[in-house]
Design a protein around this motif. Sequence first.
Motif, short mmCIF file in Angstrom:
data_model
loop_
_atom_site.label_atom_id
_atom_site.label_comp_id
_atom_site.label_asym_id
_atom_site.label_seq_id
_atom_site.Cartn_x
_atom_site.Cartn_y
_atom_site.Cartn_z
N ASP A 190 0.71 -1.20 0.15
CA ASP A 190 -0.15 0.28 -0.06
C ASP A 190 0.84 1.31 0.02
O ASP A 190 0.48 2.41 -0.64
N ASP A 191 1.98 1.29 0.70
CA ASP A 191 2.63 2.43 0.94
C ASP A 191 3.62 2.64 -0.41
O ASP A 191 3.59 3.68 -1.07
N ALA A 192 4.00 1.53 -1.00
CA ALA A 192 4.72 1.62 -2.21
C ALA A 192 3.60 2.16 -3.32
O ALA A 192 4.05 2.91 -4.28
N PHE A 193 2.27 1.62 -3.24
CA PHE A 193 1.56 2.06 -4.14
C PHE A 193 1.05 3.62 -4.36
O PHE A 193 1.10 4.21 -5.31
N ARG A 194 1.12 4.05 -3.16
CA ARG A 194 0.76 5.57 -2.77
C ARG A 194 2.04 6.28 -3.31
O ARG A 194 1.81 7.24 -3.99
N MET A 195 3.31 5.96 -2.89
CA MET A 195 4.13 6.93 -3.52
C MET A 195 4.48 6.60 -5.08
O MET A 195 4.76 7.69 -5.58
N SER A 196 4.31 5.55 -5.55
CA SER A 196 4.45 5.42 -6.91
C SER A 196 3.42 6.06 -7.57
O SER A 196 3.78 6.95 -8.71
N ALA A 197 2.28 6.27 -7.09
CA ALA A 197 0.87 6.97 -7.72
C ALA A 197 1.20 8.43 -7.65
O ALA A 197 0.79 9.17 -8.35
N ALA A 198 2.07 8.77 -6.45
CA ALA A 198 2.23 10.42 -6.39
C ALA A 198 3.33 10.73 -7.38
O ALA A 198 3.46 11.78 -7.79
N LEU A 199 4.21 9.85 -7.70
CA LEU A 199 5.13 10.19 -8.81
C LEU A 199 4.80 10.10 -10.12
O LEU A 199 5.30 11.14 -10.99
N ILE A 200 4.03 9.12 -10.62
CA ILE A 200 3.73 9.09 -12.17
C ILE A 200 3.03 10.36 -12.65
O ILE A 200 3.36 10.84 -13.83
N PRO A 201 2.17 10.96 -11.96
CA PRO A 201 1.46 12.22 -12.57
C PRO A 201 2.51 13.37 -12.57
O PRO A 201 2.36 13.87 -13.63
N VAL A 202 3.41 13.64 -11.86
CA VAL A 202 4.42 14.56 -12.15
C VAL A 202 5.30 14.25 -13.02
O VAL A 202 5.78 15.25 -13.79
N CYS A 203 5.84 13.17 -13.35
CA CYS A 203 6.65 12.57 -14.36
C CYS A 203 5.80 12.78 -15.73
O CYS A 203 6.29 13.21 -16.74
N PHE A 204 4.74 12.40 -15.81
CA PHE A 204 3.92 12.62 -17.02
C PHE A 204 3.68 14.32 -17.47
O PHE A 204 3.56 14.50 -18.49
N ALA A 205 3.31 15.10 -16.30
CA ALA A 205 3.20 16.52 -16.57
C ALA A 205 4.69 16.98 -16.97
O ALA A 205 4.52 17.99 -17.84
N VAL A 206 5.87 16.52 -16.56
CA VAL A 206 6.93 17.11 -17.01
C VAL A 206 7.20 16.61 -18.56
O VAL A 206 7.59 17.56 -19.05
N LEU A 207 6.94 15.39 -18.77
CA LEU A 207 6.93 15.16 -20.48
C LEU A 207 6.26 15.99 -21.24
O LEU A 207 6.48 16.40 -22.28
N LEU A 208 4.86 16.41 -20.72
CA LEU A 208 3.89 17.29 -21.43
C LEU A 208 4.61 18.61 -21.59
O LEU A 208 4.61 19.22 -22.64
#
Length: 218
Positions: A190-208
Amino acid sequence: MDWTPLILSAKLAIWTMLLIPILASPMASLLAFGRFKGKSLLDAVVTLPMVMPPTVLGFALLVVMGPRGYMGGLWEDVTGNRLVFSFSGILIASMVFNLPFAVQPLRASLEKLDPRLLESAAVLGLSPLSTFFRIVLPNCLGGLAAASILVFAHSLGEFGVILMVGGSIPGQTQVASVAIFEAVEALRFDDAFRMSAALIPVCFAVLLIINKINARRA
């Protein structure tokens, strides 16, 4: 869940993004405009962290930055603190690891610069330093912005180099990637999922953002 690793990762990424142009800009200019023997060797050395296994690079930095290494010994003599297993240590490691990711796009931007601008600057008597700050840098802000943002995103996901140089000290060197790995090892999915879920949108926004910058430059 403890959000400290995510905050530490953001802090590391921001500092790396802000400091990397100091190293990358002169290096990219030298590789783009320089005509000297050993240029291909310098290019290979700068690009090496991009292709070298992160753990190998991390071990090399650990040796150099350790108490018996030249950089680590000098740092300890000046500051009284060890460079490895500290935030300063992982920041330096992050800059070395990310250097080619900043140099390559910035170099490509510089090589697209109209050479007539540089010729005009030379005719007007501008020094190389003045030419860089008054002609080259203003015309390559898009490339510099893209390189800095790319470095920011890349810093968020660093693992091997940071783990080798900084270990996993909570609040000091335990960045998000290391914390995710340890959470999975401890079966705290659960902790791993929450931290991963927080990073993915940031990386996606950076690519945009990078895509928009490149589209404007094109």
